[in-house]
Scaffold this motif. Structure first.
Motif, PDB file in Angstrom:
ATOM      1  N   ASN A 163       0.801  -1.230   0.000  1.00  0.00           N
ATOM      2  CA  ASN A 163       0.000   0.000   0.000  1.00  0.00           C
ATOM      3  C   ASN A 163       0.833   1.279   0.000  1.00  0.00           C
ATOM      4  N   TYR A 164       2.115   1.181  -0.329  1.00  0.00           N
ATOM      5  CA  TYR A 164       2.934   2.385  -0.461  1.00  0.00           C
ATOM      6  C   TYR A 164       2.420   3.189  -1.652  1.00  0.00           C
ATOM      7  N   GLN A 165       2.142   4.453  -1.435  1.00  0.00           N
ATOM      8  CA  GLN A 165       1.567   5.352  -2.439  1.00  0.00           C
ATOM      9  C   GLN A 165       0.263   4.784  -3.023  1.00  0.00           C
ATOM     10  N   GLY A 166      -0.413   3.946  -2.219  1.00  0.00           N
ATOM     11  CA  GLY A 166      -1.701   3.394  -2.631  1.00  0.00           C
ATOM     12  C   GLY A 166      -1.612   2.145  -3.501  1.00  0.00           C
ATOM     13  N   PHE A 167      -0.425   1.574  -3.639  1.00  0.00           N
ATOM     14  CA  PHE A 167      -0.258   0.380  -4.474  1.00  0.00           C
ATOM     15  C   PHE A 167      -0.070  -0.842  -3.592  1.00  0.00           C
TER      16      PHE A 167
END
Length: 148
Positions: free
Chosen positions: A38-42
């Motif tokens: 979920n880093y930067q929404g990924f």
């Protein structure tokens, strides 16, 4: 006799980079511990999928491009913008030698990949991700892996 000793010493000093090809689940653990899920929404699946299509999980992967730059390592990070291949040749936004991106220790590669995702358009930097991973259900990429 002296020449043999010198050759033996040189042999000890010269190191070759053996390719390290990680398994999908080993990378899932490494990426998860490094904060990529979920880093930067990924999601983690995005990172695992991207690494597969960029390098097939090979830490020593190198691809020479038409412009003379080289993509390095598991994330195929480009020498022109992100790492230093020669003294003053590149921009080196990640402040790292390109050689540090092709080792079994993925720390520098992950830090640089995070910087790329944060400072560019997310994962759009990686063509392998755009062609094969973007907009797809990527839950299978971490399926069966014990990720904490």
């Amino acid at each position: 006799m002296k020449a043999a000793g010198i050759l033996a010493l040189i042999g000890c000093l010269v190191t070759t980079t053996e390719p390290k090809v990680y398994t999908r689940c080993k990378l899932a653990k490494i990426f998860s511990r490094a904060g990529l899920d979920n880093y930067q929404g990924f999601s983690l699946g995005n990172w695992i999928c991207m690494a597969y299509y960029e390098s097939h999980y090979n830490t020593t992967a190198q691809t020479e491009l038409e412009d003379g730059s080289i993509d390095y390592g598991i994330f195929q990070i480009n020498s022109f913008t992100w790492c230093r291949r020669a003294k003053l040749q590149e921009k080196n936004h990640c402040h790292v030698a390109c050689s540090a991106l092709i080792t079994d220790d993925l720390t520098d590669a992950i830090i640089c990949a995070k910087k790329i995702a944060k400072e560019t358009e997310g994962m759009n930097y990686w063509q392998g991700w755009k062609r094969h991973c973007e907009g797809k259900d990527l839950s299978e990429w971490k399926k069966g892996c014990e990720v904490s």
